[in-house]
Design a protein around this motif. Sequence first.
Motif, PDB file in Angstrom:
ATOM      1  N   VAL A  72      39.694 -12.808 -99.239  1.00  0.00           N
ATOM      2  CA  VAL A  72      40.115 -11.427 -99.524  1.00  0.00           C
ATOM      3  C   VAL A  72      40.568 -10.770 -98.217  1.00  0.00           C
ATOM      4  O   VAL A  72      41.625 -10.126 -98.165  1.00  0.00           O
ATOM      5  CB  VAL A  72      38.938 -10.630-100.154  1.00  0.00           C
ATOM      6  N   GLN A  73      39.788 -10.967 -97.165  1.00  0.00           N
ATOM      7  CA  GLN A  73      40.108 -10.384 -95.860  1.00  0.00           C
ATOM      8  C   GLN A  73      41.460 -10.886 -95.353  1.00  0.00           C
ATOM      9  O   GLN A  73      42.269 -10.121 -94.846  1.00  0.00           O
ATOM     10  CB  GLN A  73      38.991 -10.782 -94.874  1.00  0.00           C
ATOM     11  N   TYR A  74      41.693 -12.186 -95.521  1.00  0.00           N
ATOM     12  CA  TYR A  74      42.960 -12.786 -95.086  1.00  0.00           C
ATOM     13  C   TYR A  74      44.136 -12.094 -95.803  1.00  0.00           C
ATOM     14  O   TYR A  74      45.126 -11.718 -95.169  1.00  0.00           O
ATOM     15  CB  TYR A  74      42.934 -14.286 -95.388  1.00  0.00           C
ATOM     16  N   CYS A  75      44.004 -11.920 -97.115  1.00  0.00           N
ATOM     17  CA  CYS A  75      45.090 -11.295 -97.886  1.00  0.00           C
ATOM     18  C   CYS A  75      45.306  -9.848 -97.444  1.00  0.00           C
ATOM     19  O   CYS A  75      46.441  -9.405 -97.249  1.00  0.00           O
ATOM     20  CB  CYS A  75      44.773 -11.323 -99.382  1.00  0.00           C
ATOM     21  N   ILE A  85      48.792  -8.392 -95.702  1.00  0.00           N
ATOM     22  CA  ILE A  85      49.562  -7.307 -96.334  1.00  0.00           C
ATOM     23  C   ILE A  85      49.679  -6.118 -95.380  1.00  0.00           C
ATOM     24  O   ILE A  85      50.738  -5.508 -95.254  1.00  0.00           O
ATOM     25  CB  ILE A  85      48.899  -6.884 -97.683  1.00  0.00           C
ATOM     26  N   LYS A  86      48.593  -5.836 -94.654  1.00  0.00           N
ATOM     27  CA  LYS A  86      48.604  -4.726 -93.696  1.00  0.00           C
ATOM     28  C   LYS A  86      49.656  -4.986 -92.612  1.00  0.00           C
ATOM     29  O   LYS A  86      50.463  -4.119 -92.282  1.00  0.00           O
ATOM     30  CB  LYS A  86      47.212  -4.610 -93.051  1.00  0.00           C
ATOM     31  N   ALA A  87      49.670  -6.210 -92.099  1.00  0.00           N
ATOM     32  CA  ALA A  87      50.629  -6.566 -91.046  1.00  0.00           C
ATOM     33  C   ALA A  87      52.059  -6.459 -91.581  1.00  0.00           C
ATOM     34  O   ALA A  87      52.959  -5.974 -90.896  1.00  0.00           O
ATOM     35  CB  ALA A  87      50.350  -7.975 -90.542  1.00  0.00           C
ATOM     36  N   VAL A 139      53.172  -4.518 -93.977  1.00  0.00           N
ATOM     37  CA  VAL A 139      53.532  -3.106 -94.139  1.00  0.00           C
ATOM     38  C   VAL A 139      53.918  -2.520 -92.784  1.00  0.00           C
ATOM     39  O   VAL A 139      54.899  -1.789 -92.659  1.00  0.00           O
ATOM     40  CB  VAL A 139      52.344  -2.315 -94.772  1.00  0.00           C
ATOM     41  N   LEU A 140      53.170  -2.897 -91.727  1.00  0.00           N
ATOM     42  CA  LEU A 140      53.465  -2.388 -90.379  1.00  0.00           C
ATOM     43  C   LEU A 140      54.841  -2.844 -89.906  1.00  0.00           C
ATOM     44  O   LEU A 140      55.622  -2.068 -89.381  1.00  0.00           O
ATOM     45  CB  LEU A 140      52.405  -2.893 -89.401  1.00  0.00           C
ATOM     46  N   VAL A 141      55.133  -4.134 -90.131  1.00  0.00           N
ATOM     47  CA  VAL A 141      56.433  -4.681 -89.714  1.00  0.00           C
ATOM     48  C   VAL A 141      57.558  -3.935 -90.437  1.00  0.00           C
ATOM     49  O   VAL A 141      58.546  -3.524 -89.827  1.00  0.00           O
ATOM     50  CB  VAL A 141      56.510  -6.200 -90.021  1.00  0.00           C
ATOM     51  N   LYS A 142      57.353  -3.708 -91.744  1.00  0.00           N
ATOM     52  CA  LYS A 142      58.368  -2.991 -92.540  1.00  0.00           C
ATOM     53  C   LYS A 142      58.585  -1.589 -91.982  1.00  0.00           C
ATOM     54  O   LYS A 142      59.700  -1.124 -91.828  1.00  0.00           O
ATOM     55  CB  LYS A 142      57.890  -2.883 -94.002  1.00  0.00           C
ATOM     56  N   ALA A 143      57.449  -0.919 -91.671  1.00  0.00           N
ATOM     57  CA  ALA A 143      57.529   0.456 -91.171  1.00  0.00           C
ATOM     58  C   ALA A 143      58.295   0.517 -89.856  1.00  0.00           C
ATOM     59  O   ALA A 143      58.953   1.499 -89.541  1.00  0.00           O
ATOM     60  CB  ALA A 143      56.118   1.005 -90.985  1.00  0.00           C
ATOM     61  N   LYS A 144      58.210  -0.588 -89.081  1.00  0.00           N
ATOM     62  CA  LYS A 144      58.915  -0.610 -87.778  1.00  0.00           C
ATOM     63  C   LYS A 144      60.360  -1.069 -87.936  1.00  0.00           C
ATOM     64  O   LYS A 144      61.039  -1.357 -86.969  1.00  0.00           O
ATOM     65  CB  LYS A 144      58.170  -1.538 -86.821  1.00  0.00           C
ATOM     66  N   GLY A 145      60.775  -1.259 -89.180  1.00  0.00           N
ATOM     67  CA  GLY A 145      62.174  -1.616 -89.428  1.00  0.00           C
ATOM     68  C   GLY A 145      62.428  -3.105 -89.498  1.00  0.00           C
ATOM     69  O   GLY A 145      63.579  -3.538 -89.546  1.00  0.00           O
ATOM     70  N   GLY A 146      61.356  -3.936 -89.475  1.00  0.00           N
ATOM     71  CA  GLY A 146      61.533  -5.387 -89.642  1.00  0.00           C
ATOM     72  C   GLY A 146      61.710  -5.728 -91.098  1.00  0.00           C
ATOM     73  O   GLY A 146      61.762  -4.835 -91.933  1.00  0.00           O
ATOM     74  N   ILE A 147      61.752  -7.005 -91.428  1.00  0.00           N
ATOM     75  CA  ILE A 147      61.906  -7.571 -92.782  1.00  0.00           C
ATOM     76  C   ILE A 147      62.673  -6.667 -93.745  1.00  0.00           C
ATOM     77  O   ILE A 147      62.125  -5.736 -94.289  1.00  0.00           O
ATOM     78  CB  ILE A 147      60.575  -7.918 -93.471  1.00  0.00           C
TER      79      ILE A 147
END
Length: 220
Positions: free
Chosen positions: A201-204, A208-210, A212-220
């Motif tokens: 569960v922790q891995y998932c 997902i958190k990582a 979301v962060l990448v998306k917020a920074k304009g990645g992916i």
Amino acid sequence: MLSQLTKNLIELERDKVLSEVKERLIQGEDPMRMIEECKEGMALVGEKYKIKEYFLAELMLSGDLFKEAMELIDPYLGENTAESDIKGKIILVTIKGDIHDLGKNVLGTLLKLEGFKIYDLGVDVNPDILVEKVKEIQPDFLGFSSLLTVTFDPMKEVIDKLKQAGLRDKLKIMVGGGITTPLVKDYIGADFQTIDAMEGVQYCLEYIKAKVLVKAKGGI
Ligand code: B12
């Protein structure tokens, strides 16, 4: 030292196991602790089977008893997440040749509580059908639950076929279950391995958190 619950599960004392679980739930004890104690009992039942002190009948009884205890515990685990707050999609499966599903079911329940949408494809699933399901559902994660060594090759087959179809890098693949090790993860080509549902569960959640962060920074 073994808890009374663990001992009673090993001894297949159905009434004692179920009444203790009920009592401890009423007293407000953490349900995860009881799941862990039952899991420990199951591993020891497995040991008794290995040394031929127990046979298939006892394995089956222990499996049924674990399921009954989980049914009592389930409602105490928490609320499910609303559809709009779904964190990600996860396929859970036990592959061809293996019908063990207790650990997979525990993991599914815990992931659901954390806000993931679970597609539980069941047990003894054919690799080609699984590959088709991955194409159709496009999950963020694929989780193999494996309790028999005969599953290693069919799991590897699925991952190889996902590579050939260009789908492997679009999802994270986990493998878990009492008999799995980091070597199994490497052999089949998965990303993560554990024998503890909470670590899964922790891995998932972290992935997902990582993302979301990448998306917020304009990645992916
Ligand atoms: C109960 C049981 C059964 C029950 C299963 C009932 C069911 N509905 O699942 C029944 C009676 C059907 C059964 C049958 C057999 N069994 Co059996 N069984 C077990 C036993 C005692 C417990 C397994 C269990 O449910 N544990 C409790 C759960 C909660 O633990 P878990 O699965 O490890 O899951 C936890 C974590 O690993 C994690 N997790 C699980 N999956 C995943 C997946 C992901 C992605 C993640 C992140 C986490 C995660 O989450 C859970 C909670 O933390 C084990 C002993 C053992 N040491 O595991 C033997 C065992 C697995 N069985 C074994 C064998 C040999 C068999 C049979 C071949 C016996 C026979 N002669 O017919 C058959 C196989 C049938 C088949 N084709 O599948 C062997 C396997 C040996 C091997 N190395 O391959 C074991 C290890 C016993 C032994 N010591 O010899 N079995």
